[in-house]
Write a protein that holds these residues in place. Structure first.
Motif, short mmCIF file in Angstrom:
data_model
loop_
_atom_site.label_atom_id
_atom_site.label_comp_id
_atom_site.label_asym_id
_atom_site.label_seq_id
_atom_site.Cartn_x
_atom_site.Cartn_y
_atom_site.Cartn_z
N VAL A 18 9.66 -10.60 1.80
CA VAL A 18 8.40 -10.20 2.41
C VAL A 18 8.69 -9.66 3.80
N VAL A 19 7.99 -8.58 4.16
CA VAL A 19 8.11 -8.01 5.51
C VAL A 19 7.38 -8.96 6.46
N THR A 20 8.12 -9.49 7.45
CA THR A 20 7.53 -10.43 8.41
C THR A 20 7.24 -9.79 9.76
N ALA A 21 7.89 -8.65 10.04
CA ALA A 21 7.65 -7.94 11.30
C ALA A 21 8.16 -6.51 11.14
N THR A 22 7.65 -5.61 11.96
CA THR A 22 8.09 -4.22 11.94
C THR A 22 8.23 -3.70 13.36
N SER A 23 9.02 -2.65 13.52
CA SER A 23 9.09 -1.88 14.76
C SER A 23 9.18 -0.42 14.33
N ASP A 24 9.36 0.46 15.28
CA ASP A 24 9.45 1.88 14.94
C ASP A 24 10.68 2.19 14.07
N SER A 25 11.75 1.40 14.21
CA SER A 25 12.98 1.72 13.50
C SER A 25 13.50 0.61 12.59
N SER A 26 12.85 -0.56 12.58
CA SER A 26 13.35 -1.69 11.80
C SER A 26 12.24 -2.46 11.11
N VAL A 27 12.63 -3.21 10.09
CA VAL A 27 11.75 -4.20 9.47
C VAL A 27 12.51 -5.51 9.40
N TRP A 28 11.79 -6.61 9.46
CA TRP A 28 12.36 -7.93 9.31
C TRP A 28 11.86 -8.50 8.00
N LEU A 29 12.77 -9.06 7.21
CA LEU A 29 12.45 -9.56 5.88
C LEU A 29 12.79 -11.03 5.77
N LYS A 30 12.03 -11.73 4.97
CA LYS A 30 12.32 -13.13 4.63
C LYS A 30 12.20 -13.29 3.13
N ASN A 31 13.22 -13.87 2.51
CA ASN A 31 13.21 -14.09 1.06
C ASN A 31 12.19 -15.15 0.68
N ILE A 32 11.57 -14.94 -0.49
CA ILE A 32 10.71 -15.96 -1.08
C ILE A 32 11.19 -16.18 -2.51
N ASN A 33 10.79 -17.29 -3.07
CA ASN A 33 11.23 -17.66 -4.43
C ASN A 33 10.63 -16.74 -5.48
N ARG A 34 11.32 -16.68 -6.59
CA ARG A 34 10.81 -15.97 -7.76
C ARG A 34 10.38 -17.02 -8.78
N VAL A 35 9.47 -16.62 -9.65
CA VAL A 35 8.98 -17.49 -10.72
C VAL A 35 9.19 -16.75 -12.03
N TYR A 36 9.71 -17.44 -13.03
CA TYR A 36 9.87 -16.81 -14.34
C TYR A 36 8.50 -16.63 -14.98
N VAL A 37 8.21 -15.41 -15.35
CA VAL A 37 6.96 -15.12 -16.06
C VAL A 37 7.19 -15.31 -17.55
N THR A 74 0.83 -1.20 0.00
CA THR A 74 0.00 0.00 0.00
C THR A 74 0.86 1.25 0.00
N THR A 75 2.17 1.08 0.00
CA THR A 75 3.08 2.23 0.08
C THR A 75 4.34 1.98 -0.74
N THR A 76 5.01 3.05 -1.08
CA THR A 76 6.32 2.95 -1.72
C THR A 76 7.40 3.50 -0.79
N LYS A 77 7.02 3.85 0.44
CA LYS A 77 7.96 4.41 1.40
C LYS A 77 8.39 3.33 2.39
N ILE A 78 9.69 3.24 2.61
CA ILE A 78 10.24 2.23 3.52
C ILE A 78 9.68 2.41 4.94
N GLU A 79 9.55 3.66 5.38
CA GLU A 79 9.09 3.90 6.76
C GLU A 79 7.62 3.55 6.98
N GLU A 80 6.86 3.26 5.91
CA GLU A 80 5.44 2.92 6.03
C GLU A 80 5.16 1.44 5.74
N LEU A 81 6.21 0.62 5.64
CA LEU A 81 6.01 -0.80 5.35
C LEU A 81 5.25 -1.49 6.47
N LYS A 82 4.49 -2.51 6.08
CA LYS A 82 3.76 -3.30 7.06
C LYS A 82 3.96 -4.79 6.74
#
Length: 161
Positions: A67-86, A39-47
């Motif tokens: 994918v963003v798996t968790a957030t806090s006021d100053s950090s985000v936690w990410l987990k990689n997922i696979n890509r698929v060739y379109v 819903t955003t293109t800003k890093i500070e608004e990720l959910k």
């Protein structure tokens, strides 16, 4: 969705000599995300659930999704997922995130977000400029070639695997 994954070769080799080499067009059905939950293109608004993309490399363009798996006021936690060739193959393609990986990760987050967060990597949302002001990042870097930005929902160009 059906798409052309490219070509492969059916080859018969006998005692070190190729007897024939036939080009085969492979068609496959693959489930990939065609729109972004972001819903955003800003890093500070990720959910939680937002998808980020990284394209980079030296002499080739790697495509990675996280994918963003968790957030806090100053950090985000990410987990990689696979890509698929379109379209295309490993040497020239467009890619999108795997729908099944994304959906499974969302189920896992609902079941036990703390466990998923432990498997994720943390990135700072903000940095301090020369005047010690806190400034939001425009992307998230790992200090190397990986630089994540919010995914816009379109397949992403890549040219190596």
């Amino acid at each position: 969705m059906v798409f052309d994954t490219g070509y492969t070769y059916d080859t018969l080799v006998v005692t070190g000599k190729t007897l024939y080499r036939k080009k085969i067009n492979i068609m496959a059905t693959v489930d990939y995300l065609t729109e972004t939950p972001n819903t955003t293109t800003k890093i500070e608004e990720l959910k939680v659930g937002d998808i980020l993309v990284s394209t980079g490399g030296w002499n080739c363009t790697f495509v990675q999704f996280a994918v963003v798996t968790a957030t806090s006021d100053s950090s985000v936690w990410l987990k990689n997922i696979n890509r698929v060739y379109v379209t295309g193959d490993w040497s020239e393609h467009t890619a999108a995130p795997s729908r099944s990986d994304y959906e499974q990760l969302m189920v896992d987050i609902k079941k036990d977000q703390k466990a998923v967060k432990k498997q994720s990597f943390r990135k700072n949302i903000y940095y301090k400029d020369r005047k010690k002001n806190q400034v939001a990042n425009t992307g998230l870097s790992d200090g190397g070639l990986t630089y994540y930005t919010p995914w816009n929902g379109e397949p992403v160009h890549g040219n190596c695997d």
